[in-house]
Write a protein that holds these residues in place. Structure first.
Motif, PDB file in Angstrom:
ATOM      1  N   LEU A   1      41.509  64.982  67.636  1.00  0.00           N
ATOM      2  CA  LEU A   1      40.588  64.385  68.283  1.00  0.00           C
ATOM      3  C   LEU A   1      40.692  62.832  67.710  1.00  0.00           C
ATOM      4  CD1 LEU A   1      37.753  64.255  69.925  1.00  0.00           C
ATOM      5  CD2 LEU A   1      36.796  64.507  67.674  1.00  0.00           C
ATOM      6  N   VAL A   2      40.827  61.972  68.697  1.00  0.00           N
ATOM      7  CA  VAL A   2      41.103  60.420  68.467  1.00  0.00           C
ATOM      8  C   VAL A   2      39.774  59.632  68.921  1.00  0.00           C
ATOM      9  CG1 VAL A   2      43.562  60.544  68.360  1.00  0.00           C
ATOM     10  CG2 VAL A   2      42.513  60.148  70.448  1.00  0.00           C
ATOM     11  N   GLY A   3      38.992  60.296  69.597  1.00  0.00           N
ATOM     12  CA  GLY A   3      37.736  59.678  70.244  1.00  0.00           C
ATOM     13  C   GLY A   3      37.125  60.111  71.505  1.00  0.00           C
ATOM     14  N   ALA A   4      36.469  59.475  72.200  1.00  0.00           N
ATOM     15  CA  ALA A   4      35.706  60.186  73.200  1.00  0.00           C
ATOM     16  C   ALA A   4      35.372  59.208  74.184  1.00  0.00           C
ATOM     17  CB  ALA A   4      34.645  61.121  72.881  1.00  0.00           C
TER      18      ALA A   4
ATOM     19  N   VAL B   1      34.107  55.588  72.028  1.00  0.00           N
ATOM     20  CA  VAL B   1      33.750  55.778  70.857  1.00  0.00           C
ATOM     21  C   VAL B   1      35.250  56.501  69.900  1.00  0.00           C
ATOM     22  CG1 VAL B   1      31.386  56.014  70.986  1.00  0.00           C
ATOM     23  CG2 VAL B   1      32.962  58.119  70.826  1.00  0.00           C
ATOM     24  N   ASP B   2      35.055  55.917  68.720  1.00  0.00           N
ATOM     25  CA  ASP B   2      36.233  56.599  67.947  1.00  0.00           C
ATOM     26  C   ASP B   2      35.904  58.016  67.617  1.00  0.00           C
ATOM     27  OD1 ASP B   2      34.373  56.681  65.555  1.00  0.00           O
ATOM     28  OD2 ASP B   2      35.305  55.010  64.905  1.00  0.00           O
ATOM     29  N   ALA B   3      36.762  58.635  66.709  1.00  0.00           N
ATOM     30  CA  ALA B   3      36.720  60.047  66.509  1.00  0.00           C
ATOM     31  C   ALA B   3      35.476  60.340  65.639  1.00  0.00           C
ATOM     32  CB  ALA B   3      37.781  60.572  65.792  1.00  0.00           C
ATOM     33  N   SER B   4      34.771  59.420  65.104  1.00  0.00           N
ATOM     34  CA  SER B   4      33.390  59.773  64.328  1.00  0.00           C
ATOM     35  C   SER B   4      32.412  59.285  65.235  1.00  0.00           C
ATOM     36  CB  SER B   4      33.367  58.730  63.371  1.00  0.00           C
ATOM     37  OG  SER B   4      33.190  57.407  63.477  1.00  0.00           O
ATOM     38  N   GLY B   5      32.317  58.921  66.510  1.00  0.00           N
ATOM     39  CA  GLY B   5      31.437  58.719  67.230  1.00  0.00           C
ATOM     40  C   GLY B   5      30.970  57.173  67.210  1.00  0.00           C
ATOM     41  N   ALA B   6      31.524  56.507  66.692  1.00  0.00           N
ATOM     42  CA  ALA B   6      31.174  54.724  66.449  1.00  0.00           C
ATOM     43  C   ALA B   6      31.667  54.184  67.756  1.00  0.00           C
ATOM     44  CB  ALA B   6      31.863  54.128  65.283  1.00  0.00           C
ATOM     45  N   LEU B   7      30.989  53.418  68.481  1.00  0.00           N
ATOM     46  CA  LEU B   7      31.225  52.810  69.676  1.00  0.00           C
ATOM     47  C   LEU B   7      32.510  51.740  69.281  1.00  0.00           C
ATOM     48  CD1 LEU B   7      30.558  52.131  72.677  1.00  0.00           C
ATOM     49  CD2 LEU B   7      29.037  50.086  71.617  1.00  0.00           C
TER      50      LEU B   7
ATOM     51  N   LYS C   1      26.761  59.861  75.799  1.00  0.00           N
ATOM     52  CA  LYS C   1      27.680  60.933  76.327  1.00  0.00           C
ATOM     53  C   LYS C   1      28.961  60.866  75.579  1.00  0.00           C
ATOM     54  CE  LYS C   1      25.951  61.126  81.062  1.00  0.00           C
ATOM     55  NZ  LYS C   1      26.446  60.908  82.618  1.00  0.00           N
ATOM     56  N   ALA C   2      29.377  59.845  75.148  1.00  0.00           N
ATOM     57  CA  ALA C   2      30.556  59.711  74.539  1.00  0.00           C
ATOM     58  C   ALA C   2      30.447  60.049  72.961  1.00  0.00           C
ATOM     59  CB  ALA C   2      31.114  58.033  74.451  1.00  0.00           C
ATOM     60  N   TYR C   3      29.474  59.763  72.389  1.00  0.00           N
ATOM     61  CA  TYR C   3      29.084  60.250  70.916  1.00  0.00           C
ATOM     62  C   TYR C   3      29.111  61.860  70.761  1.00  0.00           C
ATOM     63  CZ  TYR C   3      26.349  60.715  66.802  1.00  0.00           C
ATOM     64  OH  TYR C   3      25.862  61.246  65.409  1.00  0.00           O
ATOM     65  N   THR C   4      28.351  62.140  71.736  1.00  0.00           N
ATOM     66  CA  THR C   4      28.351  63.670  71.952  1.00  0.00           C
ATOM     67  C   THR C   4      29.643  64.258  71.893  1.00  0.00           C
ATOM     68  OG1 THR C   4      25.834  63.725  72.693  1.00  0.00           O
ATOM     69  CG2 THR C   4      27.273  65.833  73.009  1.00  0.00           C
ATOM     70  N   ALA C   5      30.295  64.161  72.893  1.00  0.00           N
ATOM     71  CA  ALA C   5      31.794  64.648  72.990  1.00  0.00           C
ATOM     72  C   ALA C   5      32.787  64.314  71.788  1.00  0.00           C
ATOM     73  CB  ALA C   5      32.251  63.766  74.582  1.00  0.00           C
ATOM     74  N   ALA C   6      32.474  63.362  71.216  1.00  0.00           N
ATOM     75  CA  ALA C   6      33.152  63.212  69.822  1.00  0.00           C
ATOM     76  C   ALA C   6      32.674  63.917  68.622  1.00  0.00           C
ATOM     77  CB  ALA C   6      33.285  61.584  69.496  1.00  0.00           C
ATOM     78  N   ARG C   7      31.462  63.985  68.558  1.00  0.00           N
ATOM     79  CA  ARG C   7      30.962  64.588  67.354  1.00  0.00           C
ATOM     80  C   ARG C   7      30.979  66.243  67.636  1.00  0.00           C
ATOM     81  NH1 ARG C   7      30.077  61.865  62.835  1.00  0.00           N
ATOM     82  NH2 ARG C   7      28.541  63.174  62.379  1.00  0.00           N
ATOM     83  N   MET C   8      30.914  66.738  69.006  1.00  0.00           N
ATOM     84  CA  MET C   8      31.150  68.112  69.230  1.00  0.00           C
ATOM     85  C   MET C   8      32.707  68.665  69.412  1.00  0.00           C
ATOM     86  SD  MET C   8      28.347  69.103  68.407  1.00  0.00           S
ATOM     87  CE  MET C   8      28.456  70.952  68.937  1.00  0.00           C
TER      88      MET C   8
ATOM     89  N   GLY D   1      30.642  63.173  79.634  1.00  0.00           N
ATOM     90  CA  GLY D   1      31.482  62.686  78.301  1.00  0.00           C
ATOM     91  C   GLY D   1      32.519  63.692  78.175  1.00  0.00           C
ATOM     92  N   LEU D   2      33.496  63.208  77.753  1.00  0.00           N
ATOM     93  CA  LEU D   2      34.819  63.810  77.367  1.00  0.00           C
ATOM     94  C   LEU D   2      35.466  63.392  76.078  1.00  0.00           C
ATOM     95  CD1 LEU D   2      36.579  63.765  80.945  1.00  0.00           C
ATOM     96  CD2 LEU D   2      35.493  65.498  79.727  1.00  0.00           C
ATOM     97  N   PRO D   3      35.806  64.244  75.467  1.00  0.00           N
ATOM     98  CA  PRO D   3      36.530  63.651  74.121  1.00  0.00           C
ATOM     99  C   PRO D   3      38.174  63.683  74.334  1.00  0.00           C
ATOM    100  CG  PRO D   3      36.442  66.519  74.295  1.00  0.00           C
ATOM    101  CD  PRO D   3      35.865  65.614  75.417  1.00  0.00           C
ATOM    102  N   LEU D   4      38.984  62.787  73.518  1.00  0.00           N
ATOM    103  CA  LEU D   4      40.171  62.456  73.769  1.00  0.00           C
ATOM    104  C   LEU D   4      40.902  62.978  72.765  1.00  0.00           C
ATOM    105  CD1 LEU D   4      39.565  58.652  74.684  1.00  0.00           C
ATOM    106  CD2 LEU D   4      40.079  60.544  76.390  1.00  0.00           C
ATOM    107  N   PHE D   5      42.070  63.765  73.026  1.00  0.00           N
ATOM    108  CA  PHE D   5      42.992  64.165  71.880  1.00  0.00           C
ATOM    109  C   PHE D   5      44.511  63.662  72.041  1.00  0.00           C
ATOM    110  CE2 PHE D   5      39.618  67.459  72.765  1.00  0.00           C
ATOM    111  CZ  PHE D   5      39.328  67.744  71.511  1.00  0.00           C
ATOM    112  N   GLU D   6      44.940  63.610  70.988  1.00  0.00           N
ATOM    113  CA  GLU D   6      46.247  63.127  70.739  1.00  0.00           C
ATOM    114  C   GLU D   6      47.019  64.236  70.023  1.00  0.00           C
ATOM    115  OE1 GLU D   6      49.386  59.316  69.993  1.00  0.00           O
ATOM    116  OE2 GLU D   6      47.495  59.293  69.291  1.00  0.00           O
TER     117      GLU D   6
END
Length: 135
Positions: A106-109, A32-38, A58-65, A97-102
């Motif tokens: 936060l750039v996605g999850a 998902v992107d940083a907002s949680g959109a697939l 899982k991806a959505y939760t990691a992005a939103r939190m 679920g894991l967030p992704l950072f650059e």
């Protein structure tokens, strides 16, 4: 900055191929992107359809939190909170679920679902490492 779906696709296929070599159960990968959109979903052949929403959740939760779903689960336990307290029916506390950072942004999850939770976490970390190389 956002994550590129082509980068995610390449990282996903590499991780899925490795996962398939170990003859484990098939899984679903979501990004998902940083907002949680697939932005990307991959369901391995034979993976049950129910895994789709779990991986996305899982991806959505990691992005939103902004934290892993493992860390989110610990917060729920430590603060005696429930998922309902966050007023978002898409949240899950299942690990994987894991967030992704650059550069600390936060750039996605991503999320992985389909195996024992510990295995989902390992696959998710491998997936994240492959994406991070390209960021």
């Amino acid at each position: 900055m956002t994550i590129n779906s082509m980068t995610v696709a390449a990282a996903c296929l590499t991780t899925a191929n490795m996962a398939g070599q170990y003859r484990g159960k098939p899984v679903c990968f979501a990004a998902v992107d940083a907002s949680g959109a697939l932005i990307y979903l991959y369901r391995m052949d034979g993976a049950p359809e129910r895994l789709i929403n779990i991986a996305i959740g899982k991806a959505y939760t990691a992005a939103r939190m902004g934290v892993s779903t493992e860390a989110f689960k610990l917060r729920l336990l430590n603060e005696q909170l429930s998922l309902a307290d966050f007023m978002d029916e898409k949240f899950t506390s299942l690990p994987g679920g894991l967030p992704l950072f650059e550069k600390d942004q936060l750039v996605g999850a991503i999320g992985v679902s389909g195996r024992a939770l510990e295995e989902d976490v390992v696959l998710c970390r491998q997936f994240a490492e492959r994406i991070q190389i390209s960021l």
